[in-house]
Motif scaffolding. Structure first.
Motif, PDB file in Angstrom:
ATOM      1  N   ARG A  98       0.839  -1.212   0.000  1.00 33.47           N
ATOM      2  CA  ARG A  98       0.000   0.000   0.000  1.00 33.47           C
ATOM      3  C   ARG A  98       0.866   1.251   0.000  1.00 33.47           C
ATOM      4  NH1 ARG A  98      -5.467   1.450   3.399  1.00 33.47           N
ATOM      5  NH2 ARG A  98      -6.046   3.118   1.986  1.00 33.47           N
ATOM      6  N   LYS A  99       1.935   1.259   0.806  1.00 28.78           N
ATOM      7  CA  LYS A  99       2.859   2.401   0.826  1.00 28.78           C
ATOM      8  C   LYS A  99       3.544   2.567  -0.526  1.00 28.78           C
ATOM      9  CE  LYS A  99       3.914   2.154   5.732  1.00 28.78           C
ATOM     10  NZ  LYS A  99       4.925   1.768   6.729  1.00 28.78           N
ATOM     11  N   PHE A 100       3.952   1.459  -1.130  1.00 34.91           N
ATOM     12  CA  PHE A 100       4.600   1.502  -2.431  1.00 34.91           C
ATOM     13  C   PHE A 100       3.671   2.122  -3.468  1.00 34.91           C
ATOM     14  CE2 PHE A 100       5.524  -0.453  -6.551  1.00 34.91           C
ATOM     15  CZ  PHE A 100       6.878  -0.140  -6.689  1.00 34.91           C
ATOM     16  N   ILE A 101       2.436   1.690  -3.473  1.00 35.07           N
ATOM     17  CA  ILE A 101       1.450   2.195  -4.427  1.00 35.07           C
ATOM     18  C   ILE A 101       1.161   3.673  -4.169  1.00 35.07           C
ATOM     19  CG2 ILE A 101      -0.999   2.041  -5.066  1.00 35.07           C
ATOM     20  CD1 ILE A 101      -0.632  -1.049  -4.869  1.00 35.07           C
ATOM     21  N   ALA A 102       1.120   4.089  -2.919  1.00 35.92           N
ATOM     22  CA  ALA A 102       0.851   5.488  -2.590  1.00 35.92           C
ATOM     23  C   ALA A 102       1.922   6.415  -3.164  1.00 35.92           C
ATOM     24  CB  ALA A 102       0.749   5.658  -1.079  1.00 35.92           C
ATOM     25  N   HIS A 103       3.150   5.910  -3.325  1.00 37.65           N
ATOM     26  CA  HIS A 103       4.218   6.716  -3.938  1.00 37.65           C
ATOM     27  C   HIS A 103       4.006   6.866  -5.446  1.00 37.65           C
ATOM     28  CE1 HIS A 103       6.304   6.000  -0.138  1.00 37.65           C
ATOM     29  NE2 HIS A 103       7.009   7.071  -0.453  1.00 37.65           N
ATOM     30  N   ILE A 104       3.242   5.972  -6.039  1.00 39.66           N
ATOM     31  CA  ILE A 104       2.990   6.018  -7.482  1.00 39.66           C
ATOM     32  C   ILE A 104       1.788   6.908  -7.779  1.00 39.66           C
ATOM     33  CG2 ILE A 104       2.328   4.654  -9.507  1.00 39.66           C
ATOM     34  CD1 ILE A 104       3.757   2.268  -8.119  1.00 39.66           C
ATOM     35  N   THR A 105       0.684   6.656  -7.072  1.00 41.19           N
ATOM     36  CA  THR A 105      -0.545   7.414  -7.287  1.00 41.19           C
ATOM     37  C   THR A 105      -1.455   7.235  -6.069  1.00 41.19           C
ATOM     38  OG1 THR A 105      -2.378   7.816  -8.831  1.00 41.19           O
ATOM     39  CG2 THR A 105      -1.771   5.528  -8.463  1.00 41.19           C
ATOM     40  N   TYR A 125       3.578 -10.518  -9.201  1.00 39.66           N
ATOM     41  CA  TYR A 125       3.909 -10.593  -7.783  1.00 39.66           C
ATOM     42  C   TYR A 125       4.510  -9.276  -7.313  1.00 39.66           C
ATOM     43  CZ  TYR A 125       3.819 -15.623  -8.778  1.00 39.66           C
ATOM     44  OH  TYR A 125       3.461 -16.884  -9.168  1.00 39.66           O
ATOM     45  N   PHE A 126       4.234  -8.940  -6.073  1.00 35.31           N
ATOM     46  CA  PHE A 126       4.921  -7.842  -5.390  1.00 35.31           C
ATOM     47  C   PHE A 126       5.831  -8.488  -4.369  1.00 35.31           C
ATOM     48  CE2 PHE A 126       5.348  -4.841  -1.881  1.00 35.31           C
ATOM     49  CZ  PHE A 126       5.751  -3.698  -2.559  1.00 35.31           C
ATOM     50  N   ILE A 127       7.108  -8.129  -4.381  1.00 26.92           N
ATOM     51  CA  ILE A 127       8.069  -8.732  -3.454  1.00 26.92           C
ATOM     52  C   ILE A 127       8.002  -7.981  -2.129  1.00 26.92           C
ATOM     53  CG2 ILE A 127      10.468  -9.380  -3.029  1.00 26.92           C
ATOM     54  CD1 ILE A 127      10.902  -9.102  -6.113  1.00 26.92           C
ATOM     55  N   SER A 128       7.466  -8.633  -1.128  1.00 27.59           N
ATOM     56  CA  SER A 128       7.389  -8.062   0.206  1.00 27.59           C
ATOM     57  C   SER A 128       8.711  -8.282   0.947  1.00 27.59           C
ATOM     58  CB  SER A 128       6.239  -8.710   0.972  1.00 27.59           C
ATOM     59  OG  SER A 128       6.128  -8.191   2.254  1.00 27.59           O
ATOM     60  N   LYS A 129       9.329  -9.438   0.675  1.00 28.13           N
ATOM     61  CA  LYS A 129      10.603  -9.784   1.299  1.00 28.13           C
ATOM     62  C   LYS A 129      11.331 -10.725   0.338  1.00 28.13           C
ATOM     63  CE  LYS A 129      12.563 -12.488   5.024  1.00 28.13           C
ATOM     64  NZ  LYS A 129      12.274 -13.637   5.844  1.00 28.13           N
ATOM     65  N   GLY A 130      12.623 -10.459   0.104  1.00 29.46           N
ATOM     66  CA  GLY A 130      13.403 -11.388  -0.686  1.00 29.46           C
ATOM     67  C   GLY A 130      14.022 -10.799  -1.935  1.00 29.46           C
ATOM     68  N   ILE A 131      14.691 -11.675  -2.684  1.00 30.10           N
ATOM     69  CA  ILE A 131      15.360 -11.328  -3.934  1.00 30.10           C
ATOM     70  C   ILE A 131      15.048 -12.422  -4.947  1.00 30.10           C
ATOM     71  CG2 ILE A 131      17.584 -10.887  -5.081  1.00 30.10           C
ATOM     72  CD1 ILE A 131      18.738 -10.262  -2.295  1.00 30.10           C
ATOM     73  N   VAL A 132      14.800 -12.029  -6.189  1.00 30.01           N
ATOM     74  CA  VAL A 132      14.596 -12.995  -7.268  1.00 30.01           C
ATOM     75  C   VAL A 132      15.562 -12.687  -8.406  1.00 30.01           C
ATOM     76  CG1 VAL A 132      12.152 -13.357  -6.716  1.00 30.01           C
ATOM     77  CG2 VAL A 132      12.784 -11.693  -8.450  1.00 30.01           C
ATOM     78  N   ARG A 133      15.804 -13.707  -9.216  1.00 27.51           N
ATOM     79  CA  ARG A 133      16.617 -13.497 -10.417  1.00 27.51           C
ATOM     80  C   ARG A 133      15.888 -14.061 -11.623  1.00 27.51           C
ATOM     81  NH1 ARG A 133      20.942 -17.601 -12.475  1.00 27.51           N
ATOM     82  NH2 ARG A 133      20.137 -19.524 -11.596  1.00 27.51           N
ATOM     83  N   TRP A 142      -8.403   0.599  -2.864  1.00 29.42           N
ATOM     84  CA  TRP A 142      -7.428  -0.238  -2.182  1.00 29.42           C
ATOM     85  C   TRP A 142      -8.070  -1.525  -1.675  1.00 29.42           C
ATOM     86  CZ3 TRP A 142      -2.894  -2.073  -1.603  1.00 29.42           C
ATOM     87  CH2 TRP A 142      -2.593  -2.858  -0.494  1.00 29.42           C
ATOM     88  N   GLU A 143      -9.242  -1.408  -1.060  1.00 27.26           N
ATOM     89  CA  GLU A 143      -9.929  -2.591  -0.544  1.00 27.26           C
ATOM     90  C   GLU A 143     -10.264  -3.572  -1.672  1.00 27.26           C
ATOM     91  OE1 GLU A 143     -13.189  -1.015   1.769  1.00 27.26           O
ATOM     92  OE2 GLU A 143     -11.830  -0.457   3.421  1.00 27.26           O
ATOM     93  N   PHE A 144     -10.668  -3.036  -2.816  1.00 25.55           N
ATOM     94  CA  PHE A 144     -10.978  -3.888  -3.958  1.00 25.55           C
ATOM     95  C   PHE A 144      -9.697  -4.578  -4.455  1.00 25.55           C
ATOM     96  CE2 PHE A 144     -11.516  -4.524  -8.562  1.00 25.55           C
ATOM     97  CZ  PHE A 144     -12.565  -5.434  -8.522  1.00 25.55           C
ATOM     98  N   PHE A 145      -8.649  -3.783  -4.663  1.00 22.64           N
ATOM     99  CA  PHE A 145      -7.376  -4.320  -5.143  1.00 22.64           C
ATOM    100  C   PHE A 145      -6.805  -5.342  -4.155  1.00 22.64           C
ATOM    101  CE2 PHE A 145      -2.649  -3.793  -5.132  1.00 22.64           C
ATOM    102  CZ  PHE A 145      -2.387  -4.442  -6.321  1.00 22.64           C
ATOM    103  N   SER A 146      -6.737  -4.993  -2.882  1.00 25.05           N
ATOM    104  CA  SER A 146      -6.123  -5.879  -1.889  1.00 25.05           C
ATOM    105  C   SER A 146      -6.928  -7.172  -1.691  1.00 25.05           C
ATOM    106  CB  SER A 146      -5.908  -5.159  -0.554  1.00 25.05           C
ATOM    107  OG  SER A 146      -7.130  -4.798   0.029  1.00 25.05           O
ATOM    108  N   SER A 147      -8.212  -7.133  -1.983  1.00 21.45           N
ATOM    109  CA  SER A 147      -9.026  -8.362  -1.876  1.00 21.45           C
ATOM    110  C   SER A 147      -8.622  -9.386  -2.938  1.00 21.45           C
ATOM    111  CB  SER A 147     -10.515  -8.034  -1.998  1.00 21.45           C
ATOM    112  OG  SER A 147     -10.858  -7.724  -3.345  1.00 21.45           O
ATOM    113  N   LYS A 148      -7.940  -8.940  -3.974  1.00 20.45           N
ATOM    114  CA  LYS A 148      -7.499  -9.827  -5.057  1.00 20.45           C
ATOM    115  C   LYS A 148      -6.105 -10.400  -4.818  1.00 20.45           C
ATOM    116  CE  LYS A 148     -11.139  -8.677  -7.497  1.00 20.45           C
ATOM    117  NZ  LYS A 148     -12.280  -9.562  -7.481  1.00 20.45           N
TER     118      LYS A 148
END
Length: 188
Positions: free
Chosen positions: A5-12, A48-56, A19-25
């Motif tokens: 939610r904080k990440f998205i708030a920096h975008i728009t 996916y949104f990475i909450s914790k971790g690293i991917v390659r 938010w409730e609709f989006f987060s329900s998905k």
């Protein structure tokens, strides 16, 4: 879920109802280190949104994998071309650390786009960011030396040096692990 939610708030800005609709998905997913998020030949069905971790991102080859991307916490990850076209992926995505994600299906994401204005803005901004990262990497491979690419990588993404095995970094900048060792000796 608060980090997304904080990440998205920096975008728009996103209204409470959007938010409730989006987060329900969104679905929470935990994966162990070295777990595939997308396998070669599979069709990408989620973002996916990475909450914790690293991917390659990498292309699996017989002798050695060809790494071409890394993503970290607070970034979106997907096999975007496969996701958009619903065709088999020509690469793999795997976790490099124990990781936590929030995932959304293509169908649910399209519903968010249809029903929320902020969803469309977020989708466009994420696509733009992915394009810019890809373009920057391609230009660096065409116009810079391996040493310059190595130095740029850590200027732009200092987390890499601490958290990613050197063999993957070497592959990412387009050199062998031995050549990376020589570069590192020269610049230290």
């Amino acid at each position: 879920m608060e980090e997304i939610r904080k990440f998205i708030a920096h975008i728009t800005p996103m209204s409470t109802s959007a938010w409730e609709f989006f987060s329900s998905k969104l679905q929470r997913v935990e994966l162990k280190k070295n777990t595939p998020l997308l396998k070669f030949g599979e069709i990408e069905r989620h973002m996916y949104f990475i909450s914790k971790g690293i991917v390659r991102y990498y292309i699996p080859l017989e002798e050695t994998d060809l790494t071409f991307g890394f993503l970290f916490e607070n970034e979106f990850v997907t096999g975007y071309d496969s996701f958009l076209t619903q065709t088999p992926s020509e690469y793999q995505i795997e976790t490099l650390t124990n990781s936590v994600f929030w995932k959304i299906s293509l169908q649910d994401l399209e519903t968010v786009y249809e029903k929320t204005n902020s969803g469309n803005i977020i989708g466009r901004k994420m696509a733009e960011k992915m394009f810019l990262i890809k373009s920057k990497r391609e230009l660096a491979l065409l116009s810079k030396t391996a040493e310059e690419r190595y130095l740029d990588l850590f200027k732009d993404r200092p987390k890499l040096i601490k958290e990613i095995p050197l063999k993957y970094i070497a592959s990412y900048i387009g050199v062998t692990p031995q050549a990376l060792s020589r570069i590192r000796k020269r610049i230290t």
